[in-house]
Design a protein around this motif. Structure first.
Motif, PDB file in Angstrom:
ATOM      1  N   ILE A 186       0.994  -1.469  -0.032  1.00  0.00           N
ATOM      2  CA  ILE A 186      -0.133   0.437  -0.343  1.00  0.00           C
ATOM      3  C   ILE A 186       0.996   1.116  -0.134  1.00  0.00           C
ATOM      4  N   THR A 187       1.654   0.978   0.573  1.00  0.00           N
ATOM      5  CA  THR A 187       2.795   2.188   0.884  1.00  0.00           C
ATOM      6  C   THR A 187       3.500   2.157  -0.033  1.00  0.00           C
ATOM      7  N   TYR A 188       3.969   1.659  -0.962  1.00  0.00           N
ATOM      8  CA  TYR A 188       5.103   1.656  -2.351  1.00  0.00           C
ATOM      9  C   TYR A 188       3.676   2.228  -3.205  1.00  0.00           C
ATOM     10  N   ASN A 189       2.249   1.722  -3.367  1.00  0.00           N
ATOM     11  CA  ASN A 189       1.375   1.952  -3.906  1.00  0.00           C
ATOM     12  C   ASN A 189       1.610   3.145  -4.501  1.00  0.00           C
ATOM     13  N   ALA A 190       0.877   4.378  -2.681  1.00  0.00           N
ATOM     14  CA  ALA A 190       0.647   5.467  -2.687  1.00  0.00           C
ATOM     15  C   ALA A 190       1.487   6.193  -3.741  1.00  0.00           C
ATOM     16  N   ALA A 191       2.812   5.975  -3.365  1.00  0.00           N
ATOM     17  CA  ALA A 191       4.156   6.724  -3.604  1.00  0.00           C
ATOM     18  C   ALA A 191       4.619   6.719  -5.149  1.00  0.00           C
ATOM     19  N   ILE A 192       3.866   5.300  -5.581  1.00  0.00           N
ATOM     20  CA  ILE A 192       4.540   5.809  -7.212  1.00  0.00           C
ATOM     21  C   ILE A 192       3.532   6.017  -7.912  1.00  0.00           C
ATOM     22  N   SER A 193       2.385   6.633  -6.829  1.00  0.00           N
ATOM     23  CA  SER A 193       1.194   7.178  -7.525  1.00  0.00           C
ATOM     24  C   SER A 193       1.385   8.846  -7.757  1.00  0.00           C
ATOM     25  N   ALA A 194       1.618   8.754  -6.482  1.00  0.00           N
ATOM     26  CA  ALA A 194       2.161  10.379  -6.147  1.00  0.00           C
ATOM     27  C   ALA A 194       3.809  10.637  -7.593  1.00  0.00           C
ATOM     28  N   CYS A 195       4.163  10.262  -7.565  1.00  0.00           N
ATOM     29  CA  CYS A 195       4.634  10.320  -8.462  1.00  0.00           C
ATOM     30  C   CYS A 195       4.898   9.966 -10.278  1.00  0.00           C
ATOM     31  N   GLU A 196       3.746   8.928 -10.207  1.00  0.00           N
ATOM     32  CA  GLU A 196       2.708   9.758 -11.303  1.00  0.00           C
ATOM     33  C   GLU A 196       2.303  10.586 -12.019  1.00  0.00           C
ATOM     34  N   LYS A 197       1.750  11.513 -10.787  1.00  0.00           N
ATOM     35  CA  LYS A 197       0.785  12.148 -11.032  1.00  0.00           C
ATOM     36  C   LYS A 197       1.501  13.518 -11.186  1.00  0.00           C
ATOM     37  N   GLY A 198       2.764  13.257 -10.487  1.00  0.00           N
ATOM     38  CA  GLY A 198       3.752  14.415 -10.674  1.00  0.00           C
ATOM     39  C   GLY A 198       4.578  14.827 -11.660  1.00  0.00           C
ATOM     40  N   ASN A 199       4.691  13.498 -12.517  1.00  0.00           N
ATOM     41  CA  ASN A 199       4.735  13.580 -13.548  1.00  0.00           C
ATOM     42  C   ASN A 199       6.909  13.165 -13.613  1.00  0.00           C
ATOM     43  N   GLN A 200       6.248  12.567 -12.562  1.00  0.00           N
ATOM     44  CA  GLN A 200       8.220  11.715 -12.539  1.00  0.00           C
ATOM     45  C   GLN A 200       8.405  10.083 -12.681  1.00  0.00           C
ATOM     46  N   TRP A 201       8.404   9.677 -14.097  1.00  0.00           N
ATOM     47  CA  TRP A 201       8.659   8.355 -13.871  1.00  0.00           C
ATOM     48  C   TRP A 201       9.573   7.836 -13.805  1.00  0.00           C
ATOM     49  N   GLN A 202      11.224   8.527 -13.873  1.00  0.00           N
ATOM     50  CA  GLN A 202      12.396   7.480 -13.360  1.00  0.00           C
ATOM     51  C   GLN A 202      12.245   7.872 -11.702  1.00  0.00           C
ATOM     52  N   LEU A 203      11.275   7.943 -11.155  1.00  0.00           N
ATOM     53  CA  LEU A 203      10.941   8.110  -9.447  1.00  0.00           C
ATOM     54  C   LEU A 203      10.116   7.107  -9.171  1.00  0.00           C
ATOM     55  N   ALA A 204       9.420   7.033 -10.525  1.00  0.00           N
ATOM     56  CA  ALA A 204       8.673   5.545 -10.202  1.00  0.00           C
ATOM     57  C   ALA A 204       8.912   4.543 -10.399  1.00  0.00           C
ATOM     58  N   LEU A 205       9.776   4.516 -11.250  1.00  0.00           N
ATOM     59  CA  LEU A 205      10.840   3.014 -11.393  1.00  0.00           C
ATOM     60  C   LEU A 205      11.557   3.086 -10.739  1.00  0.00           C
ATOM     61  N   ASN A 206      11.940   3.920 -10.144  1.00  0.00           N
ATOM     62  CA  ASN A 206      12.711   3.679  -8.886  1.00  0.00           C
ATOM     63  C   ASN A 206      12.474   3.163  -7.887  1.00  0.00           C
ATOM     64  N   LEU A 207      11.601   3.170  -7.883  1.00  0.00           N
ATOM     65  CA  LEU A 207      10.394   2.415  -6.415  1.00  0.00           C
ATOM     66  C   LEU A 207      10.163   1.407  -6.335  1.00  0.00           C
ATOM     67  N   LEU A 208       9.844   1.279  -7.304  1.00  0.00           N
ATOM     68  CA  LEU A 208       8.926  -0.349  -7.812  1.00  0.00           C
ATOM     69  C   LEU A 208      10.745  -0.917  -8.076  1.00  0.00           C
ATOM     70  N   SER A 209      11.364  -0.415  -8.528  1.00  0.00           N
ATOM     71  CA  SER A 209      12.803  -1.660  -8.844  1.00  0.00           C
ATOM     72  C   SER A 209      13.049  -1.586  -7.008  1.00  0.00           C
ATOM     73  N   LEU A 210      12.739  -0.793  -6.001  1.00  0.00           N
ATOM     74  CA  LEU A 210      13.235  -1.524  -4.211  1.00  0.00           C
ATOM     75  C   LEU A 210      12.546  -2.210  -4.060  1.00  0.00           C
ATOM     76  N   MET A 211      11.010  -2.732  -4.790  1.00  0.00           N
ATOM     77  CA  MET A 211      10.385  -3.279  -3.519  1.00  0.00           C
ATOM     78  C   MET A 211      10.803  -4.750  -3.846  1.00  0.00           C
ATOM     79  N   PRO A 212      11.786  -5.158  -4.630  1.00  0.00           N
ATOM     80  CA  PRO A 212      11.547  -6.695  -4.647  1.00  0.00           C
ATOM     81  C   PRO A 212      12.583  -6.918  -3.171  1.00  0.00           C
ATOM     82  N   ASP A 213      14.021  -5.889  -3.178  1.00  0.00           N
ATOM     83  CA  ASP A 213      14.069  -5.464  -2.424  1.00  0.00           C
ATOM     84  C   ASP A 213      14.030  -5.337  -0.746  1.00  0.00           C
TER      85      ASP A 213
END
Length: 274
Positions: A186-213
């Protein structure tokens, strides 16, 4: 019980109302409550709390507040559980102003809001698009000697996401390890959605890449938000790459995911046509 020549008492009614509440049967819970006077039984704090919780689960905020007012008439003192359930009912009903009013009334009732109460009030602000108020409540918690938990942070991050405040959302996410809290899906989804709304695609992908670790599995909401971020950033190749990775992550693409990927391709096609 009457067939067995046993008269139900207050404890019996409380248990039955609580059972109905837990299963979301608010009409049955209120029906049982209404039968108590006929049985010459006076509802107590536990009775009202269970009934209010039943209304809360069904988003019946008006009934929850009505029960609270009946408590005063019956000289039954509300406690933290009462207020938390009523605030949560207001939150589910989109009544953030009423949720905050209830929270402000607690000191008058000699009650200190706890973690559950604050989380419900922050969620109410989140649903009402009041990110500033949500953060204000979060900042009040240390002074009230209440330690925020994962649910509290998730609600605050989600409030920032809905308010388009991606920097604040990421800041809250970064504060969680200090608070010894592990971000979840839930935390990551909200943060990634926030980046999406702010047009921050690099940050969104970075957060997605952090999830498995972090031992957190992405779901369709995660991928949809990340793909949409790539779409807004004109990164159609990355959008399609994410779409192709979903089966590996055991996530089935849905309509939203496909639409975001198609939009990314359409945007690229329009760009090349011009």
């Amino acid at each position: 019980m009457p067939e067995a020549k046993l008269a139900p008492d207050k404890i019996t009614y409380n248990a039955a109302i609580s059972a109905c509440s837990k299963d979301g049967q608010w009409q049955l819970a209120l029906n049982l409550l209404s039968l108590m006077p006929d049985a010459k039984l006076v509802p107590n704090q536990i009775t009202y709390n269970s009934a209010i919780s039943a209304c809360e689960k069904a988003s019946q905020w008006q009934l929850a507040l009505n029960l609270m007012s009946l408590m005063s008439e019956a000289t039954v003192v509300p406690n933290q559980i009462t207020f938390s359930a009523a605030i949560s009912a207001c939150e589910k009903g989109g009544e953030w102003q009423l949720a905050l009013t209830l929270l402000s009334l607690m000191p008058e009732a000699n009650l200190t809001p706890d973690k559950i109460t604050y989380s419900a009030a922050i969620s109410a602000c989140e649903n009402g698009g009041q990110w500033k108020l949500a953060l204000n409540l979060l900042s009040q918690m240390p002074d009230a000697k209440v330690v925020p938990d994962k649910i509290t942070y998730n609600a605050a991050i989600s409030a920032c996401e809905k308010g388009g405040q991606w920097q604040l959302a990421l800041n809250l996410l970064s504060l969680m390890p200090e608070a010894r809290l592990v971000p979840n899906q839930i935390t990551y989804n909200a943060a990634i959605s926030a980046c999406e709304k702010g047009n921050q695609w690099q940050l969104a992908l970075n957060l997605l890449s952090l999830m498995p670790d972090a031992g957190v599995s992405p779901n369709e909401i995660t991928f949809s938000a990340a793909i949409s971020a790539c779409e807004k950033g004109g990164q159609w190749q990355l959008a399609l790459n994410l779409l192709s990775l979903m089966p590996e992550a055991q996530v089935v693409p849905n309509e939203i995911t496909y639409n975001a990927a198609i939009s990314a391709c359409a945007r690229a096609a329009r760009g090349s046509w011009h």
